[in-house]
Scaffold this motif. Structure first.
Motif: not given
Length: 329
Positions: A246-275
């Protein structure tokens, strides 16, 4: 002399030989033999039941841990040899008496086998055509084992470790958690899960949950190893997996609020969500919601996030979709 020899030879061949026992004695002996055969038959059924019980236990252990202990293998070998000895004795007695062997598919054993076959089918049907090398949705058998064969900590560790009594070995836990970023294999992750449990994880779970939220970017295997550790521990401490998911999914939503910022962090989070999806700690419907959110504000950055999610979720999402009405059609 020839006739006498012929008669003697006929008697030696067993034809026309009179039994030395009287009819009552013959009936008594036959009753004793049938009684003894009945005892041997009961022993055969018991030996068969014990052997099948051990085989079922070993099958569960293989599915859970991917290997058998030396004790379990030795117990199976002893039961197999005992079964063979009793089976040989039963056949040797049953054939002269003209009685069949007892049925070795007793109702209880057959019913248990049906239950076991359902469990095995549910856990393996998605990869029924994988073959020895893994294949299908997995690259090889080792990758399949990484995601599907999780140890049952409650089955192999003392029950007291899962109670709320006792104090945690704080320094030992911290030392063990410092090894988490260096884990790169299934065995290392499982050994770490056992050590954390033995050092009192039951009363110090929150620090571990926090540590599991951020796999290091420098280690390629970190997301899948962190996810496996969360899944293994979740089997014994349910809230570990649910909180991490739930916390990792919530982080995805928080990062999605800044779609053009923190792209490396978003990609790492997306990969972790998938795992985490692969281990059942984030539900596939939640990930479909993430895809929908990305599509709502589509951009090059969002495309990168979608690709990262798809790559990490490649195994579980098609399987989940195939189980839905639309996927089946």
């Amino acid at each position: 002399g020839g006739e006498a020899g012929g008669e003697a030879g006929g008697e030696a061949g067993g034809e026309g030989v009179e039994c030395a026992l009287s009819p009552p004695e013959q009936r008594a002996l036959l009753g004793l033999l049938h009684g003894y055969y009945s005892t041997v038959s009961d022993g055969l059924v018991a030996a068969h039941s014990e052997l099948r019980s051990i085989e079922r236990s070993n099958q569960k252990a293989l599915l859970a841990r991917g290997e058998l202990s030396e004790e379990a293998a030795a117990a199976h070998e002893r039961a197999r040899k005992a079964h063979e000895r009793v089976l040989t004795a039963a056949r040797a007695m049953g054939e002269p008496l003209g009685v069949p062997l007892p049925s070795l598919s007793a109702g209880g054993d057959e019913e248990e086998e049906k239950k076991e076959s359902v469990v095995v089918s549910l856990s393996t049907s998605a990869n029924a055509d994988d073959g020895e090398s893994g294949g299908g949705l997995y690259a090889d058998a080792e990758e399949r084992a990484f995601y599907e064969q999780l140890p049952d900590l409650r089955a192999v560790l003392p029950a007291v470790l899962f109670s709320e009594e006792g104090d945690a070995d704080t320094s030992g836990l911290e030392e063990a958690m410092r090894r988490l970023p260096s884990c790169s294999s299934r065995r290392e992750v499982d050994d770490l899960a056992s050590e954390l449990t033995m050092r009192g994880l039951r009363s110090a779970r929150r620090p571990l949950v926090r540590a599991l939220l951020s796999p290091p970017a420098s280690a390629a295997d970190a997301p899948r190893c962190y996810a496996r550790l969360a899944a293994v521990l979740s089997g014994a401490f349910k809230h570990v997996g649910s909180e991490v998911g739930s916390l990792v999914a919530a982080e995805f939503e928080q990062l999605a609020e800044r779609p053009e910022q923190d792209l490396p962090a978003r990609l790492r989070n997306a990969a972790y969500v998938g795992e985490l999806v692969r281990f059942g700690l984030v539900s596939p419907p939640s990930v479909f919601g993430m895809f929908k959110a990305c599509a709502g504000a589509f951009s090059a950055a969002q495309l990168g996030v979608v690709v990262a999610l798809l790559e990490a979720c490649l195994t579980p999402l098609p399987r989940h979709f195939a189980d839905t009405p639309h996927g089946a059609s």
